[in-house]
Every structure is written in structure tokens, then in C-alpha cells.
Design a protein around this motif. Sequence first.
Motif, PDB file in Angstrom:
ATOM      1  N   SER A  46       0.846  -1.189   0.000  1.00 41.39           N
ATOM      2  CA  SER A  46       0.000   0.000   0.000  1.00 41.39           C
ATOM      3  C   SER A  46       0.885   1.244   0.000  1.00 41.39           C
ATOM      4  CB  SER A  46      -0.891   0.005   1.243  1.00 41.39           C
ATOM      5  OG  SER A  46      -0.099   0.131   2.420  1.00 41.39           O
ATOM      6  N   ALA A  47       0.254   2.401  -0.118  1.00 44.32           N
ATOM      7  CA  ALA A  47       1.026   3.645  -0.144  1.00 44.32           C
ATOM      8  C   ALA A  47       1.747   3.903   1.167  1.00 44.32           C
ATOM      9  CB  ALA A  47       0.095   4.814  -0.473  1.00 44.32           C
ATOM     10  N   ASP A  48       1.233   3.348   2.270  1.00 46.89           N
ATOM     11  CA  ASP A  48       1.923   3.515   3.556  1.00 46.89           C
ATOM     12  C   ASP A  48       2.703   2.260   3.953  1.00 46.89           C
ATOM     13  OD1 ASP A  48      -0.345   2.044   4.004  1.00 46.89           O
ATOM     14  OD2 ASP A  48      -0.970   3.110   5.815  1.00 46.89           O
ATOM     15  N   ARG A  49       3.094   1.457   2.954  1.00 48.50           N
ATOM     16  CA  ARG A  49       4.026   0.342   3.094  1.00 48.50           C
ATOM     17  C   ARG A  49       3.463  -0.825   3.907  1.00 48.50           C
ATOM     18  NH1 ARG A  49       7.307   4.429   4.633  1.00 48.50           N
ATOM     19  NH2 ARG A  49       7.556   3.449   6.688  1.00 48.50           N
ATOM     20  N   ARG A  50       2.205  -1.072   3.843  1.00 51.43           N
ATOM     21  CA  ARG A  50       1.644  -2.319   4.368  1.00 51.43           C
ATOM     22  C   ARG A  50       1.697  -3.376   3.262  1.00 51.43           C
ATOM     23  NH1 ARG A  50      -1.773  -1.004   8.838  1.00 51.43           N
ATOM     24  NH2 ARG A  50      -2.129   1.244   8.995  1.00 51.43           N
ATOM     25  N   LEU A  51       1.890  -4.616   3.630  1.00 45.04           N
ATOM     26  CA  LEU A  51       1.713  -5.679   2.655  1.00 45.04           C
ATOM     27  C   LEU A  51       0.245  -6.062   2.646  1.00 45.04           C
ATOM     28  CD1 LEU A  51       3.121  -7.670   0.659  1.00 45.04           C
ATOM     29  CD2 LEU A  51       3.016  -9.351   2.519  1.00 45.04           C
ATOM     30  N   LEU A  52      -0.389  -5.961   1.473  1.00 46.08           N
ATOM     31  CA  LEU A  52      -1.762  -6.407   1.273  1.00 46.08           C
ATOM     32  C   LEU A  52      -1.682  -7.744   0.553  1.00 46.08           C
ATOM     33  CD1 LEU A  52      -2.183  -3.427   1.976  1.00 46.08           C
ATOM     34  CD2 LEU A  52      -3.929  -3.305   0.204  1.00 46.08           C
ATOM     35  N   PHE A  53      -2.063  -8.812   1.264  1.00 49.80           N
ATOM     36  CA  PHE A  53      -1.895 -10.174   0.765  1.00 49.80           C
ATOM     37  C   PHE A  53      -3.270 -10.810   0.632  1.00 49.80           C
ATOM     38  CE2 PHE A  53      -0.989 -14.643   0.709  1.00 49.80           C
ATOM     39  CZ  PHE A  53       0.281 -14.758   0.158  1.00 49.80           C
ATOM     40  N   GLY A  54      -3.595 -11.251  -0.598  1.00 51.39           N
ATOM     41  CA  GLY A  54      -4.931 -11.777  -0.842  1.00 51.39           C
ATOM     42  C   GLY A  54      -4.932 -13.073  -1.614  1.00 51.39           C
ATOM     43  N   GLY A  55      -6.129 -13.650  -1.706  1.00 51.35           N
ATOM     44  CA  GLY A  55      -6.310 -14.871  -2.474  1.00 51.35           C
ATOM     45  C   GLY A  55      -7.301 -15.802  -1.809  1.00 51.35           C
ATOM     46  N   ALA A  56      -7.020 -17.107  -1.903  1.00 51.20           N
ATOM     47  CA  ALA A  56      -7.815 -18.148  -1.244  1.00 51.20           C
ATOM     48  C   ALA A  56      -9.276 -18.094  -1.636  1.00 51.20           C
ATOM     49  CB  ALA A  56      -7.670 -18.038   0.276  1.00 51.20           C
ATOM     50  N   CYS A  57      -9.556 -18.092  -2.907  1.00 50.02           N
ATOM     51  CA  CYS A  57     -10.939 -17.996  -3.376  1.00 50.02           C
ATOM     52  C   CYS A  57     -11.751 -19.191  -2.874  1.00 50.02           C
ATOM     53  CB  CYS A  57     -10.957 -17.942  -4.902  1.00 50.02           C
ATOM     54  SG  CYS A  57     -12.528 -17.375  -5.562  1.00 50.02           S
ATOM     55  N   PHE A  59       6.515 -15.317   2.559  1.00 48.01           N
ATOM     56  CA  PHE A  59       7.425 -14.407   3.268  1.00 48.01           C
ATOM     57  C   PHE A  59       7.571 -14.830   4.732  1.00 48.01           C
ATOM     58  CE2 PHE A  59       5.547 -11.331   0.071  1.00 48.01           C
ATOM     59  CZ  PHE A  59       6.704 -11.227  -0.700  1.00 48.01           C
ATOM     60  N   PRO A  60       8.359 -15.871   5.004  1.00 47.21           N
ATOM     61  CA  PRO A  60       8.528 -16.298   6.403  1.00 47.21           C
ATOM     62  C   PRO A  60       9.149 -15.221   7.284  1.00 47.21           C
ATOM     63  CG  PRO A  60      10.084 -17.426   4.932  1.00 47.21           C
ATOM     64  CD  PRO A  60       9.104 -16.724   4.064  1.00 47.21           C
ATOM     65  N   GLN A  61       9.805 -14.236   6.667  1.00 48.66           N
ATOM     66  CA  GLN A  61      10.434 -13.162   7.446  1.00 48.66           C
ATOM     67  C   GLN A  61       9.412 -12.253   8.113  1.00 48.66           C
ATOM     68  OE1 GLN A  61      10.449 -13.650   4.104  1.00 48.66           O
ATOM     69  NE2 GLN A  61      11.298 -11.897   2.983  1.00 48.66           N
ATOM     70  N   LEU A  62       8.112 -12.445   7.822  1.00 44.56           N
ATOM     71  CA  LEU A  62       7.080 -11.605   8.428  1.00 44.56           C
ATOM     72  C   LEU A  62       6.425 -12.267   9.641  1.00 44.56           C
ATOM     73  CD1 LEU A  62       5.269 -10.151   5.261  1.00 44.56           C
ATOM     74  CD2 LEU A  62       7.097  -9.127   6.638  1.00 44.56           C
ATOM     75  N   ALA A  63       7.080 -13.277  10.203  1.00 44.65           N
ATOM     76  CA  ALA A  63       6.487 -14.050  11.296  1.00 44.65           C
ATOM     77  C   ALA A  63       6.080 -13.184  12.480  1.00 44.65           C
ATOM     78  CB  ALA A  63       7.450 -15.141  11.749  1.00 44.65           C
ATOM     79  N   ASN A  64       6.806 -12.113  12.738  1.00 48.59           N
ATOM     80  CA  ASN A  64       6.519 -11.280  13.910  1.00 48.59           C
ATOM     81  C   ASN A  64       5.778  -9.984  13.560  1.00 48.59           C
ATOM     82  OD1 ASN A  64       7.820 -13.072  15.717  1.00 48.59           O
ATOM     83  ND2 ASN A  64       9.816 -12.254  15.077  1.00 48.59           N
ATOM     84  N   MET A 107      -5.457 -16.710   6.429  1.00 47.00           N
ATOM     85  CA  MET A 107      -4.574 -16.158   5.405  1.00 47.00           C
ATOM     86  C   MET A 107      -3.120 -16.018   5.851  1.00 47.00           C
ATOM     87  SD  MET A 107      -6.285 -15.718   2.642  1.00 47.00           S
ATOM     88  CE  MET A 107      -5.086 -14.713   1.760  1.00 47.00           C
ATOM     89  N   ARG A 108      -2.892 -15.836   7.134  1.00 48.76           N
ATOM     90  CA  ARG A 108      -1.525 -15.595   7.602  1.00 48.76           C
ATOM     91  C   ARG A 108      -0.548 -16.716   7.211  1.00 48.76           C
ATOM     92  NH1 ARG A 108       0.693 -12.136  11.448  1.00 48.76           N
ATOM     93  NH2 ARG A 108       2.676 -12.870  12.288  1.00 48.76           N
ATOM     94  N   PRO A 109      -0.911 -18.012   7.370  1.00 49.83           N
ATOM     95  CA  PRO A 109       0.028 -19.063   6.939  1.00 49.83           C
ATOM     96  C   PRO A 109       0.368 -18.985   5.449  1.00 49.83           C
ATOM     97  CG  PRO A 109      -1.678 -19.983   8.352  1.00 49.83           C
ATOM     98  CD  PRO A 109      -2.101 -18.574   8.021  1.00 49.83           C
ATOM     99  N   LYS A 110      -0.577 -18.561   4.628  1.00 39.99           N
ATOM    100  CA  LYS A 110      -0.313 -18.422   3.204  1.00 39.99           C
ATOM    101  C   LYS A 110       0.713 -17.308   2.964  1.00 39.99           C
ATOM    102  CE  LYS A 110      -5.027 -19.913   2.171  1.00 39.99           C
ATOM    103  NZ  LYS A 110      -4.666 -21.251   1.653  1.00 39.99           N
TER     104      LYS A 110
END
Length: 437
Positions: free
Chosen positions: A301-312, A334-339, A326-329
Motif C-alpha cells: 500500500s502507499a503507507d508500506r503495508r503488505l496487502l496479501f490476498g487470495g484463497a478464493c 514471506f517467512p520473514q514476516l512471522a513477527n 490467510m496468515r500461513p499463506k
Amino acid sequence: MNAPAPHTDPRPLHTASYYAASSAVQPDHPALQGQLAADVCVVGGGFSGLNTAIELAERGFSVVLLEGRRIGWGASGRNGGQLIRGVGHGLEQFTSIIGSEGVRAMTLMGLEAVEIVRQRVSKYDIACDLTWGYCDLANKSRDLEHLKEEAVALQSLGYSHEVRILEADQVHTVVGSSQYVGGMVDMGSGHLHPLNLALGEAQVAQCLGVKLFENSMVTRIDYGPQVKVHTAQGCVTAKTLVLGCNAYLNGLNPELSGKVLPAGSYIIATEPLDDATARQLLPQNFAVCDQRVTVDYYRLSADRRLLFGGACHYSGRDPKDIAAYMRPKMLNVFPQLANVKIDYQWGGMIGIGANRLPQIGRLASHPNVFYAQAYAGHGLNATHLAGRLLAEAISGQASARFDLFAKVPHMTFPGGRYLRSPLLALGMLWHRFKELG
């Protein structure tokens, strides 16, 4: 461009998404009361309805637009914000119906669709964080081969934007993940804030003379040479009706609702990331999408959030906890986002047809009733094209392009209202097994 400051809305009618929290202030549009007459009545305040209204108003028509909730309430204000070339899936399957030239024309319209958005944003100075750059990511070597074929096809069409293939050792220049074996960069596609685009287009429509009404759910339609569209407190009489409700058509028109399946799609948004982390994930700030049936798509996003989607979801049942689902996906990519915290989670319905081609046409039983629906998750651009094609046909200016879409038959999903989703879920499971082969 910085994201707009979050604001609160006293009417909690939008889903609790990042887009709703960061959107421009949404003006109030009244509910319809009393009797109105217009050349065209448009039902649906998403991209389909808004852009049809704009295109018609630019051609001199009087237009009334009815939205049951708020402008951009449905998929138009909730989607992944990915502006990607193309309409439909595997257009060659329609060669026997519209011919090879028809397939080529549809393919070119899929490129035009993105340009319509580009031009509309530029012409009316709509603040929606429009950013260019997109990459299709290959999960397997056969995916990469298909992307190479697509790059050649785009070049043969005279595509004016940069397209380049990424081999395995180049993927890191676009995405900081080891999940992919290659990709195709397309600088003619990109990403944006979809709710702000919808709000900006509503303002454009209003400036062009379109009468916009919110909280005006259509309760009944009387068909005939003049249509009468009823809401709880009012009625619109018009020469022409456009139905642009897509997955939220429900039972308003059973003939159309049976041809589009509402399927759930879900997005999570992280807390704002620091510059270094954002650059590590998506070094060039591209929107990206993989090639699996259960697609992952994501962007910053413009303020540097990761917007992660899918799983129809085709089952008709939403996850109880979208973030937990969605978090496990996200961590698989990106395993580096665990925290990293998840600040927003939301879902909504997209409309899917059996052949994955947008359904743009008119009712055979009522030729003054037009419709557009079933964008199969690629509605951000295809809705804008649909608006133009509908306006061309309604105005009598040109109908050949509209007729290409209208000629393609669309099956009614079997099983009725309650069995439709489970049956399609089984079909999609078969496609997933094929994907593993």
C-alpha cells in the motif's frame, strides 16, 4: 503519494477493510424518495455501474444510479487493487463462436481496459495511489513457458509497454521470496486504492449530471418498453435499464443470477513496514500474482503495508477468522514476516461465470435491459471496459464490440441456489489436483 489519513464514518456500512479506514471522505448521497424519470437507470454503485453512468453521461444521456448500500460497498471497494491487462481466461476457446478476428479484438480490448482506467484517473485527477508495474510469477517451469508465450503474443499485438521475462536468478529483483522459478514483468499494469478510485469516479459521474442514490436497494423491476425500478421509498422510470450488481445481484433477476456464482475472496493487511523490509519484499513496488488455481496476489500500500490476498472460496462459507486463515499463506511466501502484526482482515464476493469470460449483454426477453457481470476476479479493468461497451451499444454509436461479448453463451450453474456453490467447489478441487500433476 501518501495514503489518506484514516477517518471514521458514523454509518458502518463498508466492510472493516484497510481501504475503508484509509479512504477519502465519502460524501453522503441520499436515498431515493419519490418518482424520477431518466433515459437510463443503472443499478449498482460499483465500477460497472459508475463507469457505465460516466460513459453515458459523457454521451448526453440522463442517468439515475441506484446503490443498495454505499458507493463501492461490494468488490469494487474491497478488491486487491491490482490493475492487470486482459479480460477472460483462454479466449481461444471462443474461436468457434466469434472467429479468430473476434478473439483478437477481445484480446486488444483487454489491453484497452487498463488504458481506460489510466485515462480516467489522469483526465479527472483522481487520487487513488495509481502505481505502474506488475509481475506474473511462475510457480513451475511450465508456468514460465506459458508466460514466455504470452510475452511473444503481447509483442505481436503491438503492446506499447515494457514486457520482460525473469529467469529464476532474476526473480529476487521483483520479490523477496524463494517460491518462484521465474516471471513476466508488465509495466503497462499496476495497482491502486480501489475504493478511492470508486469514490473519485462517483464524483466524476455526479459532476457530469448523474443522479446518485445510496441506501436504495431495488425491490422490484417492472419490465416493458419503459422499465420501472422500485425501491422502498421511490421509483425510477427509464427507457433503458443496466444491471451492474455482479456477485451481489442475488435474486433481483433470476435469469442473470443463475449465470454468476458468488465466490469469497480474502485479504489481510499488515502493520506499516519499515523501508528496508518493504524493499526486501517487493524491491520495485510491483503488484504480483502467482499462477496457481488458488491464487496468491499481493502488493504494498502507499503507507508500506503488505496487502496479501487470495484463497478464493467456492463453498459459500467464509473462514471464521480470515487472518488466521490467510496468515500461513503469507508466511509461506514471506517467512520473514512471522513477527509482523495483521492490522486488517476482510473478505467479499467476486462473481464467476462457468467460462471465465465477463458476461456483457442484453436480455433477449427485454432488449432494453443490459447487464455486465462475472469478471472472475479481474474486474478492476474489465468493469471499465464493460461500461464503455454498454454505452456504445445503448447510444447506438457502435455495437460490434459489444456484440462480440453478447454472442458468447453463458450456462446457468446447475443445482439451484443452494447446490450451486458446493458443485463448483468440487469442480475447482479437480482443477487443483490437475495442478499438482
